[in-house]
Write a protein that holds these residues in place. Structure first.
Motif, PDB file in Angstrom:
ATOM      1  N   ARG A 174      -9.835  20.303  44.413  1.00  0.00           N
ATOM      2  CA  ARG A 174      -8.986  19.619  43.321  1.00  0.00           C
ATOM      3  C   ARG A 174      -8.571  20.945  42.357  1.00  0.00           C
ATOM      4  NH1 ARG A 174     -10.267  14.016  40.525  1.00  0.00           N
ATOM      5  NH2 ARG A 174      -7.867  13.782  39.624  1.00  0.00           N
ATOM      6  N   GLU A 175      -9.730  21.253  41.675  1.00  0.00           N
ATOM      7  CA  GLU A 175     -10.116  22.490  40.644  1.00  0.00           C
ATOM      8  C   GLU A 175      -9.439  23.151  40.977  1.00  0.00           C
ATOM      9  OE1 GLU A 175     -12.974  20.966  41.485  1.00  0.00           O
ATOM     10  OE2 GLU A 175     -12.960  19.443  40.413  1.00  0.00           O
ATOM     11  N   GLU A 176      -8.931  23.799  42.038  1.00  0.00           N
ATOM     12  CA  GLU A 176      -8.515  24.580  42.636  1.00  0.00           C
ATOM     13  C   GLU A 176      -6.958  24.690  42.538  1.00  0.00           C
ATOM     14  OE1 GLU A 176     -12.190  27.536  44.450  1.00  0.00           O
ATOM     15  OE2 GLU A 176     -10.652  26.215  46.243  1.00  0.00           O
ATOM     16  N   ARG A 177      -6.629  24.207  43.105  1.00  0.00           N
ATOM     17  CA  ARG A 177      -5.880  23.467  43.575  1.00  0.00           C
ATOM     18  C   ARG A 177      -4.555  22.652  42.071  1.00  0.00           C
ATOM     19  NH1 ARG A 177      -6.993  19.967  47.196  1.00  0.00           N
ATOM     20  NH2 ARG A 177      -6.901  18.067  46.185  1.00  0.00           N
ATOM     21  N   GLN A 178      -5.648  22.327  40.898  1.00  0.00           N
ATOM     22  CA  GLN A 178      -4.284  22.246  39.684  1.00  0.00           C
ATOM     23  C   GLN A 178      -4.615  23.165  38.307  1.00  0.00           C
ATOM     24  OE1 GLN A 178      -7.137  18.647  38.372  1.00  0.00           O
ATOM     25  NE2 GLN A 178      -6.275  17.752  39.037  1.00  0.00           N
ATOM     26  N   ASN A 179      -5.866  24.331  38.861  1.00  0.00           N
ATOM     27  CA  ASN A 179      -5.497  25.281  37.922  1.00  0.00           C
ATOM     28  C   ASN A 179      -5.052  26.677  38.146  1.00  0.00           C
ATOM     29  OD1 ASN A 179      -7.337  23.326  35.557  1.00  0.00           O
ATOM     30  ND2 ASN A 179      -8.905  24.145  37.032  1.00  0.00           N
ATOM     31  N   TRP A 180      -4.229  26.212  39.015  1.00  0.00           N
ATOM     32  CA  TRP A 180      -3.805  28.074  40.063  1.00  0.00           C
ATOM     33  C   TRP A 180      -2.973  28.111  39.330  1.00  0.00           C
ATOM     34  CZ3 TRP A 180      -5.122  30.674  44.523  1.00  0.00           C
ATOM     35  CH2 TRP A 180      -4.375  31.184  45.001  1.00  0.00           C
ATOM     36  N   ILE A 181      -1.502  27.502  38.691  1.00  0.00           N
ATOM     37  CA  ILE A 181      -0.637  28.169  37.775  1.00  0.00           C
ATOM     38  C   ILE A 181      -1.945  28.785  36.429  1.00  0.00           C
ATOM     39  CG2 ILE A 181       1.444  26.311  38.110  1.00  0.00           C
ATOM     40  CD1 ILE A 181       0.542  25.841  35.884  1.00  0.00           C
ATOM     41  N   ASN A 182      -2.415  28.402  36.241  1.00  0.00           N
ATOM     42  CA  ASN A 182      -3.493  29.345  34.971  1.00  0.00           C
ATOM     43  C   ASN A 182      -4.424  30.404  35.883  1.00  0.00           C
ATOM     44  OD1 ASN A 182      -2.277  26.973  33.288  1.00  0.00           O
ATOM     45  ND2 ASN A 182      -3.770  26.046  34.120  1.00  0.00           N
ATOM     46  N   PHE A 183      -4.236  30.973  36.718  1.00  0.00           N
ATOM     47  CA  PHE A 183      -5.505  31.223  37.130  1.00  0.00           C
ATOM     48  C   PHE A 183      -4.763  32.921  37.215  1.00  0.00           C
ATOM     49  CE2 PHE A 183      -7.944  28.780  39.943  1.00  0.00           C
ATOM     50  CZ  PHE A 183      -8.607  28.357  39.000  1.00  0.00           C
ATOM     51  N   ALA A 184      -5.674  33.906  36.832  1.00  0.00           N
ATOM     52  CA  ALA A 184      -5.236  35.084  36.702  1.00  0.00           C
ATOM     53  C   ALA A 184      -5.059  35.432  38.401  1.00  0.00           C
ATOM     54  CB  ALA A 184      -6.308  36.213  35.838  1.00  0.00           C
ATOM     55  N   GLN A 226      -7.355  36.046  43.972  1.00  0.00           N
ATOM     56  CA  GLN A 226      -7.574  36.569  45.430  1.00  0.00           C
ATOM     57  C   GLN A 226      -8.798  35.584  45.104  1.00  0.00           C
ATOM     58  OE1 GLN A 226      -6.510  40.193  44.552  1.00  0.00           O
ATOM     59  NE2 GLN A 226      -4.340  40.420  44.672  1.00  0.00           N
ATOM     60  N   LYS A 227      -9.712  35.678  45.122  1.00  0.00           N
ATOM     61  CA  LYS A 227     -10.920  35.291  44.565  1.00  0.00           C
ATOM     62  C   LYS A 227     -11.027  33.271  45.532  1.00  0.00           C
ATOM     63  CE  LYS A 227     -13.324  37.845  41.389  1.00  0.00           C
ATOM     64  NZ  LYS A 227     -13.899  37.271  39.705  1.00  0.00           N
ATOM     65  N   VAL A 228      -9.978  33.048  45.387  1.00  0.00           N
ATOM     66  CA  VAL A 228      -9.461  31.364  45.192  1.00  0.00           C
ATOM     67  C   VAL A 228      -9.200  31.917  46.563  1.00  0.00           C
ATOM     68  CG1 VAL A 228      -8.359  29.594  45.454  1.00  0.00           C
ATOM     69  CG2 VAL A 228      -9.483  30.631  43.060  1.00  0.00           C
ATOM     70  N   ILE A 229      -8.174  32.750  47.465  1.00  0.00           N
ATOM     71  CA  ILE A 229      -7.995  32.287  48.492  1.00  0.00           C
ATOM     72  C   ILE A 229      -9.245  33.272  49.347  1.00  0.00           C
ATOM     73  CG2 ILE A 229      -6.246  33.964  50.533  1.00  0.00           C
ATOM     74  CD1 ILE A 229      -4.487  33.544  48.038  1.00  0.00           C
ATOM     75  N   LYS A 230      -9.387  33.577  49.087  1.00  0.00           N
ATOM     76  CA  LYS A 230     -11.106  33.867  49.745  1.00  0.00           C
ATOM     77  C   LYS A 230     -12.223  33.000  50.399  1.00  0.00           C
ATOM     78  CE  LYS A 230     -10.980  39.449  48.402  1.00  0.00           C
ATOM     79  NZ  LYS A 230     -11.170  40.710  47.663  1.00  0.00           N
TER      80      LYS A 230
END
Length: 101
Positions: free
Chosen positions: A31-41, A46-50
């Motif tokens: 959930r956190e990764e989905r919500q913060n996706w637009i704020n990630f560098a 790339q780390k999230v996708i891995k």
């Protein structure tokens, strides 16, 4: 260090349902990764996708059973899946009998 010319696209496949651990059934992000996706560098994305690829590999056996039970169809291909090779049809089913130049 590699230069980033393009933004990392979202791995979302349009199946936005969470499992019992809070991970998306379509893209395997938390959930956190989905919500913060637009704020990630880009490096964070790339780390999230891995991590999503690792989660998918761990859950592969369980997900196949759930997909059969729920009859979930993927509306678009996943970025987590390996690219498919297009196969050319070699059948001679095409009739050009009425074709004129």
């Amino acid at each position: 260090m590699q230069l980033e010319f393009f933004d990392v696209p979202s791995p979302c496949v349009g199946i936005c349902q969470s499992d019992d651990k809070g991970q998306c059934l379509g893209c395997f992000r938390t959930r956190e990764e989905r919500q913060n996706w637009i704020n990630f560098a880009s490096t964070e994305k790339q780390k999230v996708i891995k991590r999503c690829i690792q989660r998918k590999k761990r859950k592969d056996g369980k997900i196949k059973v759930k997909e059969v039970e729920q009859n979930v169809e993927n509306p678009q291909p996943s970025l987590l899946d390996p690219p498919s090779k297009n196969k050319l049809s070699t059948s001679n089913d095409i009739d050009f009998g009425d074709f004129e130049l």
